[in-house]
Design a protein around this motif. Structure first.
Motif, short mmCIF file in Angstrom:
data_model
loop_
_atom_site.label_atom_id
_atom_site.label_comp_id
_atom_site.label_asym_id
_atom_site.label_seq_id
_atom_site.Cartn_x
_atom_site.Cartn_y
_atom_site.Cartn_z
N LYS A 138 0.79 -1.23 0.00
CA LYS A 138 0.00 0.00 0.00
C LYS A 138 0.82 1.28 0.00
O LYS A 138 0.28 2.36 -0.24
N ASN A 139 2.09 1.18 0.27
CA ASN A 139 2.84 2.40 0.54
C ASN A 139 3.48 3.06 -0.67
O ASN A 139 3.94 4.20 -0.56
N LYS A 140 3.56 2.39 -1.82
CA LYS A 140 4.36 2.93 -2.92
C LYS A 140 3.90 4.34 -3.31
O LYS A 140 4.71 5.29 -3.27
N ARG A 141 2.64 4.50 -3.66
CA ARG A 141 2.15 5.81 -4.08
C ARG A 141 2.17 6.81 -2.93
O ARG A 141 2.46 7.99 -3.10
N PHE A 142 1.85 6.32 -1.74
CA PHE A 142 1.80 7.17 -0.56
C PHE A 142 3.17 7.77 -0.27
O PHE A 142 3.32 8.96 -0.03
N ILE A 143 4.21 6.92 -0.30
CA ILE A 143 5.57 7.38 -0.03
C ILE A 143 6.11 8.19 -1.20
O ILE A 143 6.80 9.20 -1.01
N GLN A 170 15.05 -11.86 -5.51
CA GLN A 170 16.26 -11.77 -6.32
C GLN A 170 15.95 -11.27 -7.72
O GLN A 170 16.69 -10.44 -8.29
N ILE A 171 14.84 -11.73 -8.28
CA ILE A 171 14.45 -11.30 -9.62
C ILE A 171 14.08 -9.82 -9.62
O ILE A 171 14.48 -9.05 -10.52
N VAL A 172 13.34 -9.39 -8.61
CA VAL A 172 12.94 -7.99 -8.52
C VAL A 172 14.17 -7.10 -8.37
O VAL A 172 14.31 -6.07 -9.05
N GLU A 173 15.08 -7.48 -7.47
CA GLU A 173 16.30 -6.69 -7.26
C GLU A 173 17.11 -6.61 -8.55
O GLU A 173 17.62 -5.54 -8.90
N LYS A 174 17.23 -7.73 -9.24
CA LYS A 174 18.03 -7.77 -10.47
C LYS A 174 17.45 -6.83 -11.53
O LYS A 174 18.17 -6.00 -12.09
N ASN A 175 16.17 -6.95 -11.76
CA ASN A 175 15.56 -6.15 -12.82
C ASN A 175 15.53 -4.66 -12.49
O ASN A 175 15.79 -3.82 -13.36
N ALA A 176 15.23 -4.35 -11.25
CA ALA A 176 15.13 -2.94 -10.87
C ALA A 176 16.49 -2.28 -10.80
O ALA A 176 16.67 -1.13 -11.22
N SER A 177 17.48 -3.00 -10.26
CA SER A 177 18.79 -2.38 -10.02
C SER A 177 19.52 -2.02 -11.31
O SER A 177 20.41 -1.17 -11.29
N ARG A 178 19.15 -2.64 -12.42
CA ARG A 178 19.80 -2.32 -13.70
C ARG A 178 19.68 -0.84 -14.03
O ARG A 178 20.56 -0.26 -14.67
N LYS A 187 17.93 10.95 -10.22
CA LYS A 187 19.00 9.99 -9.99
C LYS A 187 18.68 9.22 -8.72
O LYS A 187 18.27 9.81 -7.71
N VAL A 188 18.89 7.91 -8.76
CA VAL A 188 18.47 7.04 -7.65
C VAL A 188 19.62 6.15 -7.22
O VAL A 188 20.29 5.53 -8.05
N VAL A 189 19.82 6.08 -5.91
CA VAL A 189 20.83 5.23 -5.30
C VAL A 189 20.13 4.19 -4.43
O VAL A 189 19.29 4.55 -3.59
N TYR A 190 20.46 2.94 -4.62
CA TYR A 190 19.93 1.84 -3.80
C TYR A 190 21.00 1.41 -2.82
O TYR A 190 22.04 0.91 -3.20
N PHE A 214 10.24 -0.22 -5.64
CA PHE A 214 9.25 0.26 -6.60
C PHE A 214 9.12 1.78 -6.55
O PHE A 214 8.84 2.41 -7.58
N VAL A 215 9.35 2.37 -5.39
CA VAL A 215 9.38 3.83 -5.29
C VAL A 215 10.58 4.36 -6.08
O VAL A 215 10.48 5.34 -6.81
N GLY A 216 11.72 3.67 -5.94
CA GLY A 216 12.91 4.06 -6.67
C GLY A 216 12.71 4.00 -8.17
O GLY A 216 13.17 4.88 -8.92
N ARG A 217 12.01 2.98 -8.64
CA ARG A 217 11.75 2.86 -10.08
C ARG A 217 10.90 4.01 -10.59
O ARG A 217 11.14 4.55 -11.68
N GLU A 218 9.90 4.40 -9.80
CA GLU A 218 9.05 5.52 -10.21
C GLU A 218 9.83 6.82 -10.24
O GLU A 218 9.62 7.67 -11.12
N LEU A 219 10.72 7.00 -9.28
CA LEU A 219 11.54 8.22 -9.25
C LEU A 219 12.47 8.28 -10.47
O LEU A 219 12.72 9.35 -11.02
N LYS A 220 12.98 7.12 -10.91
CA LYS A 220 13.81 7.08 -12.12
C LYS A 220 13.00 7.51 -13.34
O LYS A 220 13.49 8.23 -14.21
#
Length: 383
Positions: free
Chosen positions: A65-70, A134-142, A102-105, A91-97
Motif C-alpha cells: 500500500k505504501n508505494k504511491r503514498f511514499i 532476487q528477480i525484482v532486485e536484479k531487474n530494478a537495479s539495472r 538519480k536514484v541510489v539503492y 518500486f518507489v525508486g523505479r518511479e523516481l527514475k
C-alpha cells in the motif's frame, strides 16, 4: 546537490543512514534531507529531517500500500538524488527514475539469503520468496544510478546487474577511546557482547563457554526471543549478567573495562560474509576480539594480530580463548592496541565516507552512461 535519503523501516536516528551518510554528505556541502518514520521536523547536524508517513500495520501492508503514498512525499522534496535504504522501496525508486531523478539503492544486507532466516515467514514460502526478491532486485537495479552496498560480498552480487556500484562499509566513526567506569570494579574480569541476542548470534555458546571459564560475561542489547531473555534473567549465578540496551556512554563504559569483546555468530552465508560493526567497535575501544573463524574475519584478525578466532559451535574452544587472554594480560593489551591502531588507519567511517562523497561528486558531474564504479579492498577505481 539536493539529496533525499529515504527509509520506511529504519528510525531517523539510524547510525549508518543519518549519523554517517547524511551527516557526511551535508558536511561535504550538499543539501541533505532525510525522510524517515517519526522523524521530527527540524535540522540536526545539517540534515533536514522530515517525518515519513506510512501504512504500518504489518510488513505486507507496507509493501503493498505504501508505494504511491511514499512516492508523493518523496516527490515533494524535489531532490536531485534519492538514496533509499529498504528493499520494499525498490518500486518507489523505479518511479523516481521514470521522473528523471538519480536514484541510489543502499543494500544493507543480502536479502535473498536473509529471507531464509526470517522467523515470521512460513518455511514453504521462503525459497519462492527468496527467488522472487532476487528477480525484482536484479531487474530494478539495472536502471539505478548507483548501488551502494554495505559489504564487498553484497556488491559483488550486483556485478552482473549493475556495474555502477560501490561498497561503503559500516565501520565505526573515529573518537576517543572508551574510558573505564568508576562504578565498575576493575578487579572484576569479564568479557562482553553487544548486539542482538539470539542463538544464531552465539548466545547459547557464550552462555555455556562462560560457565567453564574463570571470567564472567556481560550482555548488552535486545533479545530476539522473549524466552531467552527470561532464562538469562532468572539465572541465580553471577557468571552471566544482562545489562539491557545501553546508550553510547553505557557501551563505552562496558567496553572500557572488558577483557575482550565476543562476536561468535553461527556459521551461515549471511554471517560469513558480513562485517559486524561490533567487532570494529571492540577494536576501536582497544580490547581484543574473540570471533568466529570465518575466512573474512580471520584475515582481519591475523593481519593485525588483534584477537583470537574460534569455532563458533564449540563452547570449549571459546572458553579456552577467554582464559588464554585472562592468563596473558600483556598479550591481551597488545592485541587491543593493535586493533585500535587498525581502526584508526583503516577500518573507520572517515575512510569510507570519502568513497561515498566521491561517488556523489561523480553523480553530480558525470552522466553515468559510460562510467563504472567499483570498490575493491577499500580502494575505489573508475573504469
Amino acid at each position: 546537490m539536493k539529496i533525499c535519503h529515504l527509509t520506511s523501516v529504519h528510525p531517523y536516528t539510524d547510525i549508518r543512514i543519518n549519523l554517517k551518510q547524511c551527516v557526511s554528505l551535508a558536511r561535504a556541502g550538499h543539501e541533505v534531507y532525510l525522510l524517515a518514520p517519526n522523524a521530527p521536523e527540524k535540522t540536526i547536524n545539517g540534515v533536514h529531517l522530515q517525518p515519513l508517513r506510512v501504512h504500518n500495520k504489518n510488513r505486507f501492508e507496507r509493501i503493498l500500500k505504501n508505494k504511491r503514498f511514499i512516492l508523493g512525499q518523496a516527490i515533494a522534496i524535489d531532490a536531485d538524488v534519492y538514496h533509499f535504504h529498504d528493499p520494499e522501496l525498490i518500486f518507489v525508486g523505479r518511479e523516481l527514475k521514470k521522473l528523471g531523478k538519480k536514484v541510489v539503492y543502499d543494500v544493507h544486507e543480502d536479502l535473498p539469503m536473509q529471507i531464509f532466516r526470517k522467523p515470521y515467514i512460513p518455511n514453504f514460502l521462503k525459497k519462492p520468496l527468496s527467488i522472487g526478491i532476487q528477480i525484482v532486485e536484479k531487474n530494478a537495479s539495472r536502471n539505478f544510478d548507483l548501488i551502494c552496498a554495505a559489504t564487498p560480498h553484497i556488491s559483488e552480487k550486483f556485478e552482473k546487474y549493475n556495474p555502477r556500484r560501490i561498497d561503503v562499509k559500516n565501520y565505526p566513526k573515529l573518537g576517543k577511546q572508551a574510558s573505564v567506569p568508576k562504578s565498575q570494579p576493575q578487579e572484576e574480569k569479564y568479557v562482553c557482547y553487544i548486539g542482538g541476542l539470539a542463538g544464531d548470534r552465539g548466545l547459547y555458546v557464550m552462555e555455556e563457554a562462560i560457565r567453564k571459564s574463570s571470567c564472567s560475561l556481560y550482555l548488552a542489547g535486545n533479545f530476539h526471543n522473549p524466552a531467552d531473555k527470561a532464562r538469562i534473567e532468572k539465572m541465580e549465578n553471577d557468571k552471566v549478567n544482562y545489562l539491557g540496551f545501553l546508550d553510547k556512554e553505557g557501551v563505552a563504559g562496558l567496553l572500557g573495562n572488558s577483557l575482550a569483546g565476543l562476536v561468535v555468530l553461527e556459521e551461515n552465508e549471511p554471517f560469513k560474509y558480513s562485517l559486524p560493526v561490533k567487532m570494529f567497535e571492540y577494536m576501536s575501544a582497544g580490547i581484543p576480539v574473540i570471533c568466529s573463524d570465518f575466512p573474512l574475519w580471520r584475515e582481519i584478525v591475523e593481519k593485525h594480530n588483534c584477537g583470537i578466532c574460534v569455532n563458533p559451535a564449540d563452547p570449549n574452544e571459546l572458553s579456552e580463548a577467554i582464559d588464554f587472554l585472562l592468563e596473558n594480560p600483556d598479550l591481551a593489551k597488545k592485541m587491543g592496541e593493535n586493533g585500535r591502531r587498525a581502526v584508526e588507519t583503516e577500518y573507520n567511517w572517515e575512510t569510507e565516507s570519502n568513497k561515498l562523497i566521491e561517488a556523489y561528486e561523480q553523480l553530480a558531474n558525470q552522466n553515468y552512461s559510460e562510467e563504472v564504479y567499483v570498490h575493491e579492498n577499500s580502494n575505489a577505481r573508475s573504469i
